[in-house]
Scaffold this active site. Structure first.
Site, short mmCIF file in Angstrom:
data_model
loop_
_atom_site.label_atom_id
_atom_site.label_comp_id
_atom_site.label_asym_id
_atom_site.label_seq_id
_atom_site.Cartn_x
_atom_site.Cartn_y
_atom_site.Cartn_z
CD GLU A 1 -2.66 1.15 2.61
OE1 GLU A 1 -3.61 1.95 2.72
OE2 GLU A 1 -2.37 0.32 3.51
CE LYS B 1 -8.79 1.23 2.53
NZ LYS B 1 -7.86 1.40 3.66
CB CYS C 1 -5.59 -1.28 4.23
SG CYS C 1 -5.17 -1.21 5.99
#
Length: 547
Positions: free
Chosen positions: A294, A364, A418
């Site tokens: 990430e 995301k 994540c």
């Protein structure tokens, strides 16, 4: 005056001690349950898995237990188990939020006090139903277990967790049944075992009946383990393969912060990943694709921004490697004015050695509250000024799949960033959109050497079992690993060390959708029906006794 002050102080301390001593005795079973649950969850062995909630639930079945007393008993349990399992909240608040330790510990205590209130709500509701419908002790136990199972999947929490995850952590083959009912469904099964153990305890004076139920419980557990073992064998079929090399650069928290603020660390981090990738390619020359974690590239990587300084540094380092790269980076729309627009996205890119985007980046979607966005900040923008350390990312439109064309055919990568790996519905969406391989990129550096990295790891790997797709996990500081669709976990990286490793990812092309992907958490209907049946039977029995 000093003697009087000392006397008053000693008297107050004695009274407080007696008060807490008395309360500790009153709630001893609730305290025990909190310890059992907390020490049976990841990374501990699940030694009390099928009886950890039993002491609490037995306590609230007593005739003297009121709704209020049951609620507070449940609250004590959830406070203790949260303090054990989520102690890392204080560390994260200090590292990520840059808060003083005193404030960080206060944040932990507040988290423990309010985050898992569904536990006391379930036991309080069960007690109310016991009193209202004259339920027996056994009926009350199973009612609480079913209520708990329903509430833990609907109650709003920041970090979704439950006892189902302990099955994959401890490699109990029952976890293979997650492609039928999901890990939430397996958690419900574990909770029912807890209720069953409580029933055995209540019947201990009837030795023959208690032993017969205990034997039946053991046989049922063994049958589920055997079924899971047999069921998992069906996913040993593969007809595709790709070799992915994961690079873990072990970038520290301050370096990440400085990079986000645009300091020279952006170049330092980029070159470090490139150097490690170059060394990895020499070690694993058969690599098909590189994977970085990430925001490993701490700048924008959109096609229209490839002329930026750090993008050019990346491209110059990738060209000699001659391999495509999947990496976390930042994204911005072409129309956005970088100096005025705040729509920066935490994104995942698939690029060729020239930096060209091989598919549109995935942005995301499931943002972490207080980490990547501030709740209510859209309605009250001044909150962002009060809490400047909280990021304010734009929200993507996932789940989305990135397509990678190779001479052997196309590979569809389902990206998770994540904590998106914790949401079953998100990964179901990736499978429905045709993902062949799941790729999870994350940064767990904010959690130090606490329980969180192991918890986060197995809660993410669980998604691979639910949808039966292999998953590659690339982290900044560990644990990086991969799991195949059959549940085989490949090599795991060490924590807080520079590392690279190659994973041979075997997968099934055009793999069928699992029952769980097609139907989701269908078992809630069964739970509701059984709950209604238990309450209804209890009410009928109570009426017949009165008549």
């Amino acid at each position: 005056m000093d003697s009087l002050t000392l006397y008053v102080t000693n008297t107050m301390m004695k009274r407080w001690f007696q008060f807490f001593k008395h309360k500790a005795y009153d709630f001893r079973w609730a305290i025990l349950s909190g310890i059992l649950v907390g020490t049976s969850y990841i990374p501990f062995p699940p030694w009390a898995l099928i009886f950890c909630y039993t002491p609490l639930w037995i306590y609230v079945t007593e005739e003297s237990s009121s709704v209020k007393k049951s609620f507070w008993a449940g609250w004590v349990t959830q406070f203790i188990l949260t303090l054990i399992g989520f102690h890392w909240i204080a560390y994260t608040a200090h590292e990520f939020g840059q808060l003083p330790w005193a404030v960080s510990y206060l944040a932990l205590l507040l988290f423990c006090a309010f985050m898992h209130l569904y536990i006391p709500v379930a036991v309080a509701a069960g007690t109310w139903l016991r009193l209202r419908f004259k339920l027996s002790g056994g009926q009350t136990l199973f009612t609480i277990a079913l209520l708990h199972a329903l509430l833990e999947r609907t109650w709003p929490v920041i970090f979704e967790w439950h006892l189902g995850y302990t099955l994959i952590w401890s490699k109990i083959p029952m976890y293979h049944l997650a492609d039928l009912v999901g890990f939430h469904g397996l958690s419900a099964v574990v909770l029912l075992f807890n209720a069953w153990m409580g029933y055995v305890w209540l019947k201990q004076s009837f030795v023959k009946k208690a032993l017969s139920h205990l034997s039946l419980l053991a046989l049922t557990f063994a049958a589920l383990v055997g079924w899971g073992f047999w069921h998992g064998k069906a996913w040993n079929k593969f007809d595709g393969e790709t070799k992915a090399t994961v690079v873990q650069a072990n970038i520290g928290n301050l370096e990440k912060i400085y990079a986000e603020q645009g300091r020279a660390y952006q170049e330092v981090i980029t070159r470090k990943f490139l150097d490690l990738s170059f060394a990895a390619m020499q070690k694993y020359p058969q690599t098909d694709i590189l994977i970085w974690p990430e925001t490993a590239f701490p700048d924008y990587l959109d096609q229209h921004l490839l002329d930026r300084k750090h993008a050019q540094i990346l491209i110059s380092g990738l060209q000699p490697l001659s391999r495509p790269l999947i990496t976390g980076a930042y994204s911005k729309d072409p129309k956005a004015d970088e100096k005025q627009d705040t729509s920066t996205y935490n994104a995942l890119f698939l690029v060729d050695p020239l930096g060209n985007n091989l598919d549109k980046p995935y942005r995301k979607t499931e943002l972490l509250a207080f980490g990547e966005y501030l709740p209510l900040s859209e309605q009250f923008p001044f909150l962002l000024k009060l809490l400047p350390f909280v990021s304010n990312f734009g929200r993507g439109h996932g789940p989305e799949v990135m397509k990678w064309d190779t001479p052997q055919g196309s590979v569809r990568w389902g990206g998770q960033i994540c904590y998106e790996g914790l949401y079953p519905s998100f990964t179901r969406g990736l499978a429905e959109k045709g993902a062949d391989i799941l790729v999870n990129v994350t940064n767990d550096s904010w959690f130090g050497k606490t329980f969180e990295p192991q918890q986060h790891l197995y809660m993410t790997l669980a998604r691979a079992i639910e949808v039966r797709r292999p998953l590659v996990r690339s982290t900044n500081t560990g644990v990086s690993t991969a799991v195949l669709a059959n549940g085989d976990v490949l090599q795991k990286s060490p924590l807080h060390e520079e590392w690279s490793g190659q994973f041979v990812i075997k997968y099934l092309k055009n793999a069928p959708l699992t029952f769980f992907v097609q139907w989701g958490h269908w078992d809630w209907i069964v739970i509701l029906l059984v709950l209604g049946a238990v309450i209804g039977r209890g009410a009928l029995n109570a009426r017949s006794r009165r008549s």
